[in-house]
Design an enzyme around this catalytic site. Structure first.
Site, PDB file in Angstrom:
ATOM      1  N   GLY A  24      -5.945  19.576 -28.658  1.00 60.15           N
ATOM      2  CA  GLY A  24      -6.131  19.652 -30.099  1.00 60.15           C
ATOM      3  C   GLY A  24      -4.905  20.228 -30.783  1.00 60.15           C
ATOM      4  O   GLY A  24      -4.442  19.711 -31.808  1.00 60.15           O
TER       5      GLY A  24
ATOM      6  N   SER B  26     -14.679  11.114 -22.690  1.00 58.08           N
ATOM      7  CA  SER B  26     -14.196  11.407 -21.340  1.00 58.08           C
ATOM      8  C   SER B  26     -14.619  10.289 -20.400  1.00 58.08           C
ATOM      9  O   SER B  26     -15.599   9.578 -20.649  1.00 58.08           O
ATOM     10  CB  SER B  26     -14.787  12.733 -20.851  1.00 58.08           C
ATOM     11  OG  SER B  26     -14.597  12.897 -19.458  1.00 58.08           O
TER      12      SER B  26
ATOM     13  N   GLY C  38     -11.395  22.094 -33.164  1.00 61.44           N
ATOM     14  CA  GLY C  38     -10.862  22.701 -31.947  1.00 61.44           C
ATOM     15  C   GLY C  38      -9.363  22.568 -31.836  1.00 61.44           C
ATOM     16  O   GLY C  38      -8.825  22.407 -30.737  1.00 61.44           O
TER      17      GLY C  38
ATOM     18  N   ASN D  43      -7.032  24.702 -32.094  1.00 63.91           N
ATOM     19  CA  ASN D  43      -6.285  25.929 -31.808  1.00 63.91           C
ATOM     20  C   ASN D  43      -5.803  26.030 -30.366  1.00 63.91           C
ATOM     21  O   ASN D  43      -5.099  26.975 -30.009  1.00 63.91           O
ATOM     22  CB  ASN D  43      -7.143  27.162 -32.123  1.00 63.91           C
ATOM     23  CG  ASN D  43      -8.376  27.237 -31.240  1.00 63.91           C
ATOM     24  OD1 ASN D  43      -9.162  26.297 -31.200  1.00 63.91           O
ATOM     25  ND2 ASN D  43      -8.561  28.340 -30.539  1.00 63.91           N
ATOM     26  N   THR D  44      -6.135  25.056 -29.540  1.00 68.17           N
ATOM     27  CA  THR D  44      -5.750  25.141 -28.133  1.00 68.17           C
ATOM     28  C   THR D  44      -5.693  23.750 -27.515  1.00 68.17           C
ATOM     29  O   THR D  44      -6.190  22.772 -28.094  1.00 68.17           O
ATOM     30  CB  THR D  44      -6.737  26.031 -27.349  1.00 68.17           C
ATOM     31  OG1 THR D  44      -6.239  26.247 -26.023  1.00 68.17           O
ATOM     32  CG2 THR D  44      -8.116  25.394 -27.261  1.00 68.17           C
TER      33      THR D  44
ATOM     34  N   TYR E 202     -23.019  17.323 -19.547  1.00 66.89           N
ATOM     35  CA  TYR E 202     -21.700  16.957 -20.055  1.00 66.89           C
ATOM     36  C   TYR E 202     -21.542  15.439 -20.117  1.00 66.89           C
ATOM     37  O   TYR E 202     -21.061  14.897 -21.127  1.00 66.89           O
ATOM     38  CB  TYR E 202     -20.613  17.561 -19.170  1.00 66.89           C
ATOM     39  CG  TYR E 202     -19.211  17.278 -19.655  1.00 66.89           C
ATOM     40  CD1 TYR E 202     -18.726  17.863 -20.815  1.00 66.89           C
ATOM     41  CD2 TYR E 202     -18.370  16.416 -18.943  1.00 66.89           C
ATOM     42  CE1 TYR E 202     -17.431  17.602 -21.275  1.00 66.89           C
ATOM     43  CE2 TYR E 202     -17.078  16.151 -19.391  1.00 66.89           C
ATOM     44  CZ  TYR E 202     -16.625  16.749 -20.559  1.00 66.89           C
ATOM     45  OH  TYR E 202     -15.346  16.479 -21.004  1.00 66.89           O
TER      46      TYR E 202
END
Length: 328
Positions: free
Chosen positions: A61, A184, A55, A57-58, A209
């Site tokens: 990350g 998290s 991940g 690309n955004t 989550y």
């Protein structure tokens, strides 16, 4: 001169108003600085080392990729959307001045895709010094992965569980090496539903989550237990509350009144660069060389929730996860 006189007159006329505005401004600035959290101060070089970021690309990350590329690492961005990944790679190269940034296809919702990436890395990379399991999905509807697993548990935990295990030989060959799992604070509200791991009896996005983020913490602990003496160390972390795309499934479902209340606080939460600091810290900080299995936040060790310290549950989750991925 007239402007100065007018300002002076206003200050003397409304001293309480000026005081309130000043105190409020300073207070908000202080809160923002506090929310920004710790900063990785390590100057460690990664010349000659290879890092894989899922991940990348955004969000945090990509910011992690920029920092590690600046340190000289060869950086592999493992991403689902190749168009966005290629654009991100170009940005990372430009910002870091390092052209050793490559893109590889990875869809964590497909265990076949995970296996294909792992094979590609094993076949084409001489070493892997840092694996950063960063990609994730949060609070999505009740979706299934390609293999029929609940989406958040499948992407956030199972895909990374399989990827890590498929790359362990290369990580051991490259030791000392590190595995960094982005978890998290939500793990504190989580529990592992061993009798209903896909939450088919009663699904709730946040319940799912929280379970997946607790799984990240437990996976890190069991990795540390299993990898003693290999030179491979593992770390889990809470990056903070960050302005990224991770909440894209949650925002549209939020009641209007909550959006109105929450919007002003967007100014205070972390930027992706600030949010990446603890990931970077776990990847490069020299003092962590002999630490493994611990949980971090704001570039410092923190105590995970009690359910995240349960070694029996960690072993049980490992065995269940191994059975689940082996069936596909």
């Amino acid at each position: 001169m007239q402007n100065f006189t007018a300002i002076k007159s206003f200050v003397f006329q409304y001293p309480k108003t000026i005081a309130v505005i000043t105190v409020t401004g300073v207070g908000l600035f202080g809160v923002k600085k506090w929310m920004a959290g710790g900063v990785c101060r390590s100057k460690a070089s990664l010349e000659g080392k290879t890092v894989l970021i899922t991940g990348g690309n955004t969000g945090i990350g990509k910011e992690t990729a920029v920092d590690l590329a600046r340190r000289g690492a060869r950086v592999i961005l493992a991403c689902r959307d190749m168009d966005r990944a290629n654009k991100a790679a170009a940005e990372v190269m430009k910002r870091s001045g390092n052209d050793q940034v490559v893109v590889r296809k990875l869809d964590l919702a497909s265990l076949e895709s995970v296996r294909q990436l792992a094979k590609d890395v094993r076949d084409n990379e001489e070493r892997l010094d840092v694996l950063i399991n960063n990609a994730g999905i949060m609070s999505c509807p009740e979706w299934k992965t390609e293999d029929g697993f609940e989406m958040q548990f499948g992407v956030n935990h199972l895909g990374h569980f399989l990827l890590t295990n498929c790359l362990l030989d290369l990580l051991e060959k490259s030791s000392p090496s590190r595995i960094v799992n982005v978890s998290s604070l939500a793990h504190e509200k989580g529990q592992i539903y061993f009798d209903d791991i896909n939450l088919e009896k009663k699904y709730h996005p946040w319940k799912s989550y929280s379970q997946s983020k607790l799984a990240n913490v437990l996976f890190t602990r069991e990795l540390a237990n299993n990898l003693k003496g290999t030179g491979v160390t593992s770390y889990s972390l809470h990056p903070g509350v960050i302005r990224t795309e991770l909440g894209r499934h949650m925002w549209p479902e939020m009641p209007l009144w909550k959006k109105v209340v929450f919007t002003p606080f967007m100014f205070l939460i972390k930027s992706p660069t600030e949010g990446a600091q603890t990931t970077i810290y776990c990847a490069v900080e020299e003092s962590l060389q002999n630490e493994s299995g611990l949980y971090y936040s704001d570039c410092a060790p923190k105590t995970a929730a009690p359910q995240g310290l349960d070694d029996e549950a960690a072993k049980k989750l490992w065995d269940l996860s191994a059975a689940m991925v082996s069936r596909t």
